[in-house]
Design a protein around this motif. Structure first.
Motif, PDB file in Angstrom:
ATOM      1  N   SER A 232       0.834  -1.200   0.000  1.00  0.00           N
ATOM      2  CA  SER A 232       0.000   0.000   0.000  1.00  0.00           C
ATOM      3  C   SER A 232       0.867   1.246   0.000  1.00  0.00           C
ATOM      4  O   SER A 232       1.883   1.305   0.697  1.00  0.00           O
ATOM      5  N   VAL A 233       0.446   2.233  -0.788  1.00  0.00           N
ATOM      6  CA  VAL A 233       1.099   3.540  -0.799  1.00  0.00           C
ATOM      7  C   VAL A 233       0.083   4.557  -0.297  1.00  0.00           C
ATOM      8  O   VAL A 233      -1.005   4.682  -0.854  1.00  0.00           O
ATOM      9  N   SER A 234       0.423   5.253   0.780  1.00  0.00           N
ATOM     10  CA  SER A 234      -0.510   6.211   1.374  1.00  0.00           C
ATOM     11  C   SER A 234       0.229   7.496   1.720  1.00  0.00           C
ATOM     12  O   SER A 234       1.466   7.521   1.736  1.00  0.00           O
ATOM     13  N   PRO A 235      -0.504   8.584   1.978  1.00  0.00           N
ATOM     14  CA  PRO A 235       0.170   9.846   2.312  1.00  0.00           C
ATOM     15  C   PRO A 235       1.166   9.714   3.457  1.00  0.00           C
ATOM     16  O   PRO A 235       2.184  10.388   3.487  1.00  0.00           O
ATOM     17  N   SER A 236       0.868   8.846   4.411  1.00  0.00           N
ATOM     18  CA  SER A 236       1.803   8.540   5.494  1.00  0.00           C
ATOM     19  C   SER A 236       1.588   7.095   5.911  1.00  0.00           C
ATOM     20  O   SER A 236       0.461   6.697   6.208  1.00  0.00           O
ATOM     21  N   ALA A 237       2.672   6.325   5.950  1.00  0.00           N
ATOM     22  CA  ALA A 237       2.556   4.928   6.373  1.00  0.00           C
ATOM     23  C   ALA A 237       2.168   4.818   7.841  1.00  0.00           C
ATOM     24  O   ALA A 237       1.665   3.784   8.283  1.00  0.00           O
ATOM     25  N   ASP A 238       2.388   5.879   8.604  1.00  0.00           N
ATOM     26  CA  ASP A 238       2.098   5.832  10.040  1.00  0.00           C
ATOM     27  C   ASP A 238       0.633   5.516  10.321  1.00  0.00           C
ATOM     28  O   ASP A 238       0.320   4.735  11.232  1.00  0.00           O
ATOM     29  N   TYR A 239      -0.277   6.126   9.567  1.00  0.00           N
ATOM     30  CA  TYR A 239      -1.695   6.021   9.906  1.00  0.00           C
ATOM     31  C   TYR A 239      -2.220   4.595   9.825  1.00  0.00           C
ATOM     32  O   TYR A 239      -2.822   4.104  10.787  1.00  0.00           O
ATOM     33  N   PRO A 240      -2.027   3.874   8.723  1.00  0.00           N
ATOM     34  CA  PRO A 240      -2.520   2.491   8.715  1.00  0.00           C
ATOM     35  C   PRO A 240      -1.769   1.587   9.688  1.00  0.00           C
ATOM     36  O   PRO A 240      -2.350   0.653  10.246  1.00  0.00           O
ATOM     37  N   LEU A 241      -0.491   1.859   9.914  1.00  0.00           N
ATOM     38  CA  LEU A 241       0.276   1.019  10.836  1.00  0.00           C
ATOM     39  C   LEU A 241      -0.190   1.184  12.280  1.00  0.00           C
ATOM     40  O   LEU A 241      -0.172   0.227  13.061  1.00  0.00           O
ATOM     41  N   LYS A 242      -0.616   2.385  12.642  1.00  0.00           N
ATOM     42  CA  LYS A 242      -1.041   2.631  14.025  1.00  0.00           C
ATOM     43  C   LYS A 242      -2.285   1.844  14.408  1.00  0.00           C
ATOM     44  O   LYS A 242      -2.573   1.678  15.598  1.00  0.00           O
ATOM     45  N   SER A 243      -3.014   1.358  13.416  1.00  0.00           N
ATOM     46  CA  SER A 243      -4.207   0.556  13.707  1.00  0.00           C
ATOM     47  C   SER A 243      -4.102  -0.848  13.102  1.00  0.00           C
ATOM     48  O   SER A 243      -5.109  -1.536  12.966  1.00  0.00           O
ATOM     49  N   PHE A 244      -2.888  -1.265  12.762  1.00  0.00           N
ATOM     50  CA  PHE A 244      -2.721  -2.573  12.128  1.00  0.00           C
ATOM     51  C   PHE A 244      -3.045  -3.692  13.118  1.00  0.00           C
ATOM     52  O   PHE A 244      -2.513  -3.718  14.236  1.00  0.00           O
ATOM     53  N   PRO A 245      -3.893  -4.646  12.731  1.00  0.00           N
ATOM     54  CA  PRO A 245      -4.305  -5.715  13.661  1.00  0.00           C
ATOM     55  C   PRO A 245      -3.348  -6.898  13.659  1.00  0.00           C
ATOM     56  O   PRO A 245      -3.706  -8.012  13.291  1.00  0.00           O
ATOM     57  N   GLY A 246      -2.129  -6.666  14.059  1.00  0.00           N
ATOM     58  CA  GLY A 246      -1.142  -7.740  14.074  1.00  0.00           C
ATOM     59  C   GLY A 246       0.199  -7.211  14.527  1.00  0.00           C
ATOM     60  O   GLY A 246       0.303  -6.142  15.128  1.00  0.00           O
ATOM     61  N   LEU A 247       1.227  -7.967  14.224  1.00  0.00           N
ATOM     62  CA  LEU A 247       2.594  -7.593  14.571  1.00  0.00           C
ATOM     63  C   LEU A 247       3.065  -6.485  13.636  1.00  0.00           C
ATOM     64  O   LEU A 247       2.819  -6.532  12.428  1.00  0.00           O
ATOM     65  N   VAL A 248       3.760  -5.480  14.189  1.00  0.00           N
ATOM     66  CA  VAL A 248       4.222  -4.340  13.397  1.00  0.00           C
ATOM     67  C   VAL A 248       5.746  -4.296  13.399  1.00  0.00           C
ATOM     68  O   VAL A 248       6.376  -4.422  14.455  1.00  0.00           O
ATOM     69  N   ALA A 249       6.330  -4.114  12.216  1.00  0.00           N
ATOM     70  CA  ALA A 249       7.782  -4.007  12.078  1.00  0.00           C
ATOM     71  C   ALA A 249       8.156  -2.556  11.820  1.00  0.00           C
ATOM     72  O   ALA A 249       7.944  -2.039  10.716  1.00  0.00           O
ATOM     73  N   THR A 250       8.698  -1.903  12.832  1.00  0.00           N
ATOM     74  CA  THR A 250       9.107  -0.506  12.731  1.00  0.00           C
ATOM     75  C   THR A 250       9.973  -0.157  13.928  1.00  0.00           C
ATOM     76  O   THR A 250       9.956  -0.866  14.942  1.00  0.00           O
ATOM     77  N   SER A 251      10.725   0.949  13.810  1.00  0.00           N
ATOM     78  CA  SER A 251      11.396   1.524  14.980  1.00  0.00           C
ATOM     79  C   SER A 251      10.885   2.934  15.239  1.00  0.00           C
ATOM     80  O   SER A 251      11.472   3.676  16.026  1.00  0.00           O
ATOM     81  N   ASP A 252       9.792   3.296  14.581  1.00  0.00           N
ATOM     82  CA  ASP A 252       9.198   4.628  14.713  1.00  0.00           C
ATOM     83  C   ASP A 252       8.440   4.715  16.037  1.00  0.00           C
ATOM     84  O   ASP A 252       7.410   4.062  16.224  1.00  0.00           O
ATOM     85  N   SER A 253       8.937   5.539  16.945  1.00  0.00           N
ATOM     86  CA  SER A 253       8.338   5.608  18.281  1.00  0.00           C
ATOM     87  C   SER A 253       6.910   6.133  18.255  1.00  0.00           C
ATOM     88  O   SER A 253       6.094   5.764  19.112  1.00  0.00           O
ATOM     89  N   SER A 254       6.576   6.980  17.276  1.00  0.00           N
ATOM     90  CA  SER A 254       5.208   7.506  17.221  1.00  0.00           C
ATOM     91  C   SER A 254       4.198   6.411  16.909  1.00  0.00           C
ATOM     92  O   SER A 254       3.029   6.503  17.292  1.00  0.00           O
ATOM     93  N   ILE A 255       4.641   5.360  16.226  1.00  0.00           N
ATOM     94  CA  ILE A 255       3.783   4.206  15.957  1.00  0.00           C
ATOM     95  C   ILE A 255       3.782   3.264  17.159  1.00  0.00           C
ATOM     96  O   ILE A 255       2.731   2.831  17.639  1.00  0.00           O
ATOM     97  N   ILE A 256       4.965   2.967  17.662  1.00  0.00           N
ATOM     98  CA  ILE A 256       5.098   2.005  18.758  1.00  0.00           C
ATOM     99  C   ILE A 256       4.343   2.463  20.002  1.00  0.00           C
ATOM    100  O   ILE A 256       3.765   1.646  20.727  1.00  0.00           O
ATOM    101  N   ASP A 257       4.323   3.762  20.246  1.00  0.00           N
ATOM    102  CA  ASP A 257       3.717   4.280  21.474  1.00  0.00           C
ATOM    103  C   ASP A 257       2.188   4.254  21.456  1.00  0.00           C
ATOM    104  O   ASP A 257       1.565   4.510  22.491  1.00  0.00           O
ATOM    105  N   ARG A 258       1.595   3.958  20.328  1.00  0.00           N
ATOM    106  CA  ARG A 258       0.139   3.866  20.276  1.00  0.00           C
ATOM    107  C   ARG A 258      -0.340   2.679  21.106  1.00  0.00           C
ATOM    108  O   ARG A 258       0.205   1.579  21.033  1.00  0.00           O
ATOM    109  N   ALA A 259      -1.389   2.901  21.873  1.00  0.00           N
ATOM    110  CA  ALA A 259      -1.912   1.835  22.736  1.00  0.00           C
ATOM    111  C   ALA A 259      -2.379   0.630  21.930  1.00  0.00           C
ATOM    112  O   ALA A 259      -2.315  -0.509  22.404  1.00  0.00           O
ATOM    113  N   ALA A 260      -2.849   0.870  20.690  1.00  0.00           N
ATOM    114  CA  ALA A 260      -3.352  -0.227  19.866  1.00  0.00           C
ATOM    115  C   ALA A 260      -2.242  -1.173  19.419  1.00  0.00           C
ATOM    116  O   ALA A 260      -2.509  -2.319  19.047  1.00  0.00           O
TER     117      ALA A 260
END
Length: 228
Positions: free
Chosen positions: A163-191
């Motif tokens: 998927s190509v989106s304006p920001s990869a952060d948004y779909p990743l922050k609600s991804f229903p599974g394991l997430v591969a990133t070191s972006d703290s803004s994504i990791i810190d989401r409660a979801a």
């Protein structure tokens, strides 16, 4: 420049709630840090409470087997490319590997992109997730071409969506599974409950890298000040 002492000072300020920019300028100016050293501080040092929360979400590569995996593609690719270009990579205080290049929005594919891309895809195949979703940031140059390349070369045995989106952060922050990133803004989401350090796995598996904690980095000193 004393990078270990700068680390201590910056940690002290971070744990007392100082704003990032103010703390970085204060410590960087005091110890006459280079731009690269300042970037290492910024990307490696966090308040202890944040570090504990992120470490609690980290899982081993074996945890990816048979499960959906969402990948912050450019976050992983840029880190692997930075290592191949010779930029320092390090384990940050929160347990995640990061690089010192400071590249993201300005990223453009180059001569080593092919090697990095190939190693990442090989590593993803070895992890054997039940399905893959690779998320790319549209504003980064040639993201459309990169997405087509990934669709063409994704592991055949693993269902994969790119998927190509304006920001990869948004779909990743609600991804229903394991997430591969070191972006703290994504990791810190409660979801986000579980995080895989895919870039670290790629470097260790594909290149035999031994990534040290940030405190063991050898940062070149700043040039001497020239009297006015």
């Amino acid at each position: 420049m004393s990078f270990p002492e700068a680390l201590q000072d910056y940690r002290y300020l971070k744990n007392r709630g100082y704003p990032d920019k103010a703390a970085l300028k204060l410590v960087g100016d005091r110890w006459r840090l280079t731009a690269m050293a300042r970037n290492c501080l910024f990307r490696a040092v966090f308040a202890e409470a944040d570090c504990r929360a992120r470490r609690a979400k980290l899982v081993t590569p074996q945890a990816a087997g048979g499960r959906p995996l969402g990948v912050d593609w450019y976050n992983v690719l840029i880190t692997v490319e930075s290592y191949l270009k010779g930029y320092p990579v390090f384990l940050a205080d929160d347990g995640l590997m990061r690089d010192s290049s400071g590249v993201h929005g300005s990223y453009r594919p180059g001569r080593i992109t092919e090697a990095a891309l190939g190693k990442i895809l090989e590593s993803l195949e070895q992890l054997s997730p039940s399905r893959l979703e690779l998320f790319l940031d549209a504003p980064i140059s040639f993201s459309g071409a990169m997405a087509e390349e990934l669709r063409r070369r994704a592991p055949a045995a693993i269902p994969c969506e790119v998927s190509v989106s304006p920001s990869a952060d948004y779909p990743l922050k609600s991804f229903p599974g394991l997430v591969a990133t070191s972006d703290s803004s994504i990791i810190d989401r409660a979801a986000i409950r579980e995080v895989l350090d895919l870039a670290l796995f790629v470097l260790e598996r594909g290149y035999g890298a031994r990534v040290a904690p940030v405190g063991q980095l050898l940062i070149p000193p700043a040039p001497p000040a020239v009297p006015g």
